[in-house]
Design a protein around this motif. Structure first.
Motif, PDB file in Angstrom:
ATOM      1  N   ALA A  55     -27.980  23.607 -16.067  1.00 30.18           N
ATOM      2  CA  ALA A  55     -27.299  24.551 -16.950  1.00 30.18           C
ATOM      3  C   ALA A  55     -26.116  23.899 -17.666  1.00 30.18           C
ATOM      4  O   ALA A  55     -25.815  24.240 -18.812  1.00 30.18           O
ATOM      5  CB  ALA A  55     -26.829  25.765 -16.148  1.00 30.18           C
ATOM      6  N   ASP A  56     -25.475  22.944 -16.992  1.00 31.46           N
ATOM      7  CA  ASP A  56     -24.338  22.232 -17.580  1.00 31.46           C
ATOM      8  C   ASP A  56     -24.782  21.126 -18.540  1.00 31.46           C
ATOM      9  O   ASP A  56     -23.943  20.437 -19.124  1.00 31.46           O
ATOM     10  CB  ASP A  56     -23.452  21.627 -16.489  1.00 31.46           C
ATOM     11  N   GLY A  57     -26.106  20.925 -18.668  1.00 30.95           N
ATOM     12  CA  GLY A  57     -26.621  19.901 -19.575  1.00 30.95           C
ATOM     13  C   GLY A  57     -26.418  18.479 -19.090  1.00 30.95           C
ATOM     14  O   GLY A  57     -26.400  17.536 -19.884  1.00 30.95           O
ATOM     15  N   LYS A  58     -26.295  18.315 -17.789  1.00 35.44           N
ATOM     16  CA  LYS A  58     -26.056  16.986 -17.207  1.00 35.44           C
ATOM     17  C   LYS A  58     -27.301  16.108 -17.288  1.00 35.44           C
ATOM     18  O   LYS A  58     -28.416  16.602 -17.227  1.00 35.44           O
ATOM     19  CB  LYS A  58     -25.663  17.110 -15.743  1.00 35.44           C
ATOM     20  N   PRO A  59     -27.095  14.788 -17.351  1.00 35.79           N
ATOM     21  CA  PRO A  59     -28.214  13.877 -17.124  1.00 35.79           C
ATOM     22  C   PRO A  59     -28.525  13.881 -15.626  1.00 35.79           C
ATOM     23  O   PRO A  59     -27.611  13.803 -14.798  1.00 35.79           O
ATOM     24  CB  PRO A  59     -27.688  12.524 -17.596  1.00 35.79           C
ATOM     25  N   ILE A  60     -29.804  13.997 -15.296  1.00 38.21           N
ATOM     26  CA  ILE A  60     -30.219  14.161 -13.902  1.00 38.21           C
ATOM     27  C   ILE A  60     -31.418  13.258 -13.624  1.00 38.21           C
ATOM     28  O   ILE A  60     -32.310  13.139 -14.456  1.00 38.21           O
ATOM     29  CB  ILE A  60     -30.646  15.626 -13.626  1.00 38.21           C
ATOM     30  N   VAL A  61     -31.422  12.660 -12.440  1.00 36.52           N
ATOM     31  CA  VAL A  61     -32.619  12.000 -11.921  1.00 36.52           C
ATOM     32  C   VAL A  61     -32.881  12.580 -10.543  1.00 36.52           C
ATOM     33  O   VAL A  61     -31.979  12.662  -9.710  1.00 36.52           O
ATOM     34  CB  VAL A  61     -32.467  10.462 -11.854  1.00 36.52           C
TER      35      VAL A  61
END
Length: 135
Positions: free
Chosen positions: A43-49
């Motif tokens: 929701a925060d638009g973070k880059p995620i792996v």
């Protein structure tokens, strides 16, 4: 005070300022997968792996130092890496449609940007990490 002593003292001061600067991230966060934290990062638009792994998996063991090195890179300081236990988090594994351990899934917020299974090539894993920022 000698020049060498001065430089050493200055370097120590600078490192302590950087190390204790609130909110200054120098490395990606590596966290155990929790649905609420994952959904918040999305929701925060973070880059995620998302790293789906098992302790008995030799491919996962080969991926681990690559992931840790990429996580330490300041270019990925705002990234969150979620570790999913292939053995213990079956519901999450199914929800992510991860068929096997050693699956890496990249997201830019809620958008999946890439996926790999069984990859131990540092360059292609780095490209997967880069995909989280639309690179």
């Amino acid at each position: 005070m000698s020049v060498t002593t001065f430089r050493t003292a200055t370097a120590a001061i600078l490192l302590s300022v950087v190390a204790f600067e609130p909110g200054l991230a120098l490395a990606a966060e590596i966290l155990p997968f929790e649905t609420a934290a994952f959904e918040k990062a999305q929701a925060d638009g973070k880059p995620i792996v998302v790293d789906v792994a098992a302790p008995w998996c030799p491919t996962c063991a080969a991926q681990k130092p690559i992931i840790e090195k990429l996580a330490a890179d300041p270019a990925h300081a705002d990234m969150q890496i979620f570790q999913v236990s292939f053995d213990d988090q079956k519901e999450v594994v199914r929800a992510l449609n991860a068929q096997r351990q050693s699956t890496l899934i990249a997201f830019d917020g809620t958008k999946e940007t890439g996926r790999s299974v069984g990859d131990t090539n540092a360059d292609s894993i780095a490209a997967l990490f880069a995909s989280t920022k639309g690179e």
